[in-house]
Design a protein around this motif. Structure first.
Motif, PDB file in Angstrom:
ATOM      1  N   VAL A  59      63.723  43.750  40.344  1.00 56.21           N
ATOM      2  CA  VAL A  59      63.777  42.302  40.115  1.00 56.21           C
ATOM      3  C   VAL A  59      65.152  41.903  39.590  1.00 56.21           C
ATOM      4  O   VAL A  59      65.764  40.931  40.067  1.00 56.21           O
ATOM      5  N   SER A  60      65.656  42.639  38.599  1.00 59.24           N
ATOM      6  CA  SER A  60      66.972  42.330  38.035  1.00 59.24           C
ATOM      7  C   SER A  60      68.067  42.475  39.080  1.00 59.24           C
ATOM      8  O   SER A  60      68.999  41.667  39.124  1.00 59.24           O
ATOM      9  N   THR A  61      67.965  43.504  39.917  1.00 58.86           N
ATOM     10  CA  THR A  61      68.963  43.708  40.969  1.00 58.86           C
ATOM     11  C   THR A  61      68.947  42.560  41.965  1.00 58.86           C
ATOM     12  O   THR A  61      70.004  42.034  42.352  1.00 58.86           O
ATOM     13  N   PHE A  62      67.749  42.149  42.370  1.00 57.12           N
ATOM     14  CA  PHE A  62      67.635  41.041  43.319  1.00 57.12           C
ATOM     15  C   PHE A  62      68.188  39.744  42.731  1.00 57.12           C
ATOM     16  O   PHE A  62      68.970  39.036  43.382  1.00 57.12           O
ATOM     17  N   VAL A  63      67.791  39.437  41.488  1.00 57.78           N
ATOM     18  CA  VAL A  63      68.245  38.196  40.847  1.00 57.78           C
ATOM     19  C   VAL A  63      69.754  38.230  40.632  1.00 57.78           C
ATOM     20  O   VAL A  63      70.452  37.223  40.839  1.00 57.78           O
ATOM     21  N   THR A  64      70.285  39.383  40.236  1.00 60.42           N
ATOM     22  CA  THR A  64      71.725  39.499  39.975  1.00 60.42           C
ATOM     23  C   THR A  64      72.539  39.329  41.245  1.00 60.42           C
ATOM     24  O   THR A  64      73.513  38.561  41.277  1.00 60.42           O
ATOM     25  N   ILE A  65      72.154  40.020  42.308  1.00 60.04           N
ATOM     26  CA  ILE A  65      72.904  39.939  43.568  1.00 60.04           C
ATOM     27  C   ILE A  65      72.799  38.546  44.181  1.00 60.04           C
ATOM     28  O   ILE A  65      73.809  37.929  44.547  1.00 60.04           O
ATOM     29  N   THR A  66      71.576  38.029  44.267  1.00 58.85           N
ATOM     30  CA  THR A  66      71.372  36.702  44.851  1.00 58.85           C
ATOM     31  C   THR A  66      72.022  35.618  44.001  1.00 58.85           C
ATOM     32  O   THR A  66      72.701  34.720  44.524  1.00 58.85           O
ATOM     33  N   GLY A  67      71.816  35.693  42.685  1.00 59.32           N
ATOM     34  CA  GLY A  67      72.381  34.690  41.795  1.00 59.32           C
ATOM     35  C   GLY A  67      73.893  34.700  41.797  1.00 59.32           C
ATOM     36  O   GLY A  67      74.533  33.635  41.823  1.00 59.32           O
ATOM     37  N   THR A  68      74.495  35.884  41.779  1.00 61.89           N
ATOM     38  CA  THR A  68      75.957  35.989  41.795  1.00 61.89           C
ATOM     39  C   THR A  68      76.528  35.429  43.099  1.00 61.89           C
ATOM     40  O   THR A  68      77.528  34.700  43.094  1.00 61.89           O
ATOM     41  N   PHE A  69      75.879  35.770  44.211  1.00 58.03           N
ATOM     42  CA  PHE A  69      76.333  35.253  45.506  1.00 58.03           C
ATOM     43  C   PHE A  69      76.252  33.726  45.545  1.00 58.03           C
ATOM     44  O   PHE A  69      77.196  33.051  45.981  1.00 58.03           O
ATOM     45  N   ILE A  82      81.498  38.285  35.770  1.00 62.25           N
ATOM     46  CA  ILE A  82      80.952  37.355  34.767  1.00 62.25           C
ATOM     47  C   ILE A  82      79.552  36.892  35.155  1.00 62.25           C
ATOM     48  O   ILE A  82      78.604  36.961  34.352  1.00 62.25           O
ATOM     49  N   PHE A  83      79.404  36.424  36.397  1.00 55.86           N
ATOM     50  CA  PHE A  83      78.089  35.956  36.847  1.00 55.86           C
ATOM     51  C   PHE A  83      77.081  37.098  36.888  1.00 55.86           C
ATOM     52  O   PHE A  83      75.915  36.923  36.509  1.00 55.86           O
ATOM     53  N   GLY A  84      77.523  38.252  37.360  1.00 60.69           N
ATOM     54  CA  GLY A  84      76.617  39.393  37.456  1.00 60.69           C
ATOM     55  C   GLY A  84      76.085  39.828  36.098  1.00 60.69           C
ATOM     56  O   GLY A  84      74.890  40.081  35.938  1.00 60.69           O
ATOM     57  N   VAL A  85      76.979  39.902  35.113  1.00 63.29           N
ATOM     58  CA  VAL A  85      76.551  40.294  33.765  1.00 63.29           C
ATOM     59  C   VAL A  85      75.605  39.258  33.177  1.00 63.29           C
ATOM     60  O   VAL A  85      74.612  39.596  32.513  1.00 63.29           O
ATOM     61  N   GLU A  86      75.895  37.980  33.408  1.00 63.11           N
ATOM     62  CA  GLU A  86      75.021  36.916  32.897  1.00 63.11           C
ATOM     63  C   GLU A  86      73.614  37.032  33.479  1.00 63.11           C
ATOM     64  O   GLU A  86      72.617  36.937  32.754  1.00 63.11           O
ATOM     65  N   HIS A  87      73.525  37.229  34.784  1.00 59.16           N
ATOM     66  CA  HIS A  87      72.211  37.341  35.422  1.00 59.16           C
ATOM     67  C   HIS A  87      71.491  38.613  34.975  1.00 59.16           C
ATOM     68  O   HIS A  87      70.281  38.591  34.731  1.00 59.16           O
ATOM     69  N   TRP A  88      72.214  39.714  34.890  1.00 59.36           N
ATOM     70  CA  TRP A  88      71.584  40.986  34.541  1.00 59.36           C
ATOM     71  C   TRP A  88      71.052  40.963  33.108  1.00 59.36           C
ATOM     72  O   TRP A  88      69.969  41.484  32.829  1.00 59.36           O
ATOM     73  N   ASN A  89      71.803  40.369  32.206  1.00 63.93           N
ATOM     74  CA  ASN A  89      71.415  40.373  30.790  1.00 63.93           C
ATOM     75  C   ASN A  89      70.495  39.215  30.410  1.00 63.93           C
ATOM     76  O   ASN A  89      70.009  39.165  29.280  1.00 63.93           O
ATOM     77  N   SER A  90      70.260  38.295  31.327  1.00 61.25           N
ATOM     78  CA  SER A  90      69.447  37.127  31.001  1.00 61.25           C
ATOM     79  C   SER A  90      67.981  37.514  30.841  1.00 61.25           C
ATOM     80  O   SER A  90      67.408  38.214  31.683  1.00 61.25           O
ATOM     81  N   TRP A  91      67.374  37.059  29.774  1.00 60.24           N
ATOM     82  CA  TRP A  91      65.945  37.291  29.538  1.00 60.24           C
ATOM     83  C   TRP A  91      65.211  36.024  29.089  1.00 60.24           C
ATOM     84  O   TRP A  91      64.024  35.865  29.344  1.00 60.24           O
ATOM     85  N   PHE A  92      65.952  35.114  28.445  1.00 63.36           N
ATOM     86  CA  PHE A  92      65.290  33.945  27.855  1.00 63.36           C
ATOM     87  C   PHE A  92      64.654  33.070  28.927  1.00 63.36           C
ATOM     88  O   PHE A  92      63.497  32.624  28.779  1.00 63.36           O
ATOM     89  N   TYR A  93      65.381  32.794  30.008  1.00 63.34           N
ATOM     90  CA  TYR A  93      64.842  31.911  31.040  1.00 63.34           C
ATOM     91  C   TYR A  93      63.694  32.577  31.792  1.00 63.34           C
ATOM     92  O   TYR A  93      62.774  31.897  32.246  1.00 63.34           O
TER      93      TYR A  93
END
Length: 293
Positions: free
Chosen positions: A81-91, A206-217
């Motif tokens: 899930v984190s990999t999918f959100v990070t890759i898609t979100g960063t793109f 920057i975007f990748g780290v933000e998505h990977w470390n995000s938990w609150f949302y």
């Protein structure tokens, strides 16, 4: 006299460099020791962990905790899930930031100043968490991975950095491309973006780290625990031992504290492995994008 002054200045400079190296070395050591402790603790046995206050090198090597966290599908699913959100979100972040910043970089754009003022206005004022939750709810994005990506697809501050970077590129490149019959999208994707690799690589980190470390949302928008990213699972494990069973899929056995260390390592290593490939662009991309307003 000039010679001795030069020697004195050289000695002062060397002493300054030595002191800087020592201080930076101490700071780096202080910062890396906790991570070494976490990694070492994840590979140690329960008995050794409980008998020592601080571990840097495990004397009793054990993989039991890693076997445990991968014995259920919770951790692998969270990683996917984190990999999918990070890759898609960063793109999506890179794509939408580029598409929005490119026209704003043109000084002859109609209404450009008004648009930039509106972007800057959102840097100082925003609706807050509750209005954002209501918007996500009304759009039907709750309990969906889209809620982790679409509401935050563009950051006003990062958008301005993209705009500044594009402004610094030679205008002659666009003019010559237009003379060859290229439209704006062709110019952006075939000329501007290939010349913007430092910027894209920097913000990919920057975007990748933000998505990977995000938990609150994820905690806010995802009610289904099967859709939780790895950071939410890690939070559940670290937060309280009583919640470990729920986070690990309802297992009856409460794992030892080393399981927490293993989960931290598993959640941290993937994003660390990306940085060396993009590091050479990092400093250059940040500096160049922040020179002009």
């Amino acid at each position: 006299m000039a010679k001795s002054l030069k020697v004195k200045q050289s000695m002062k400079s060397r002493c300054f460099d030595v002191i800087n190296i020592i201080l930076l070395g101490i700071i780096a050591l202080i910062m890396i020791l906790p991570f070494i402790h976490v990694v070492a603790s994840s590979f140690t046995s329960v008995e050794e962990y409980l008998s020592k206050d601080f571990i840097l090198f495990p004397t009793t090597f054990s993989l039991e905790s890693y076997k445990y966290i991968f014995s259920t599908g919770t951790i692998p699913r969270g990683l996917l899930v984190s990999t999918f959100v990070t890759i898609t979100g960063t793109f999506m972040n890179l794509l939408m930031s580029s598409l929005t910043a490119y026209p704003l970089a043109h000084r002859d754009l109609f209404g450009r100043k008004t648009m930039i003022l509106l972007v800057i206005f959102t840097l100082m004022f925003n609706g807050g968490m509750i209005p954002m939750f209501i918007i996500v709810q009304k759009l039907g994005l709750l309990n969906s991975y889209k809620s982790l990506i679409l509401p935050y697809v563009i950051s006003s501050f990062n958008l301005m950095l993209f705009k500044n970077y594009f402004q610094e590129l030679p205008v002659e490149l666009e003019e010559s491309a237009k003379m060859d019959g290229c439209n704006d999208l062709v110019i952006l994707f075939r000329i501007i973006l290939p010349l913007s690799k430092p910027l894209l690589a920097t913000f990919a980190i920057i975007f990748g780290v933000e998505h990977w470390n995000s938990w609150f949302y994820a905690m806010l928008y995802l009610s289904d625990s099967k859709k939780w990213p790895i950071q939410v699972i890690l939070r559940q494990i670290v937060l309280s031992a009583s919640e470990v069973g729920d986070a690990m899929g309802g297992a009856n056995f409460i794992p030892p504290v080393t399981v927490r260390m293993c989960t931290i390592v598993v959640a941290t290593i993937p994003i660390l492995c990306i940085y060396p490939f993009l590091q050479k662009y990092f400093t250059k991309g940040l500096l160049v994008g922040s020179v002009k307003g």
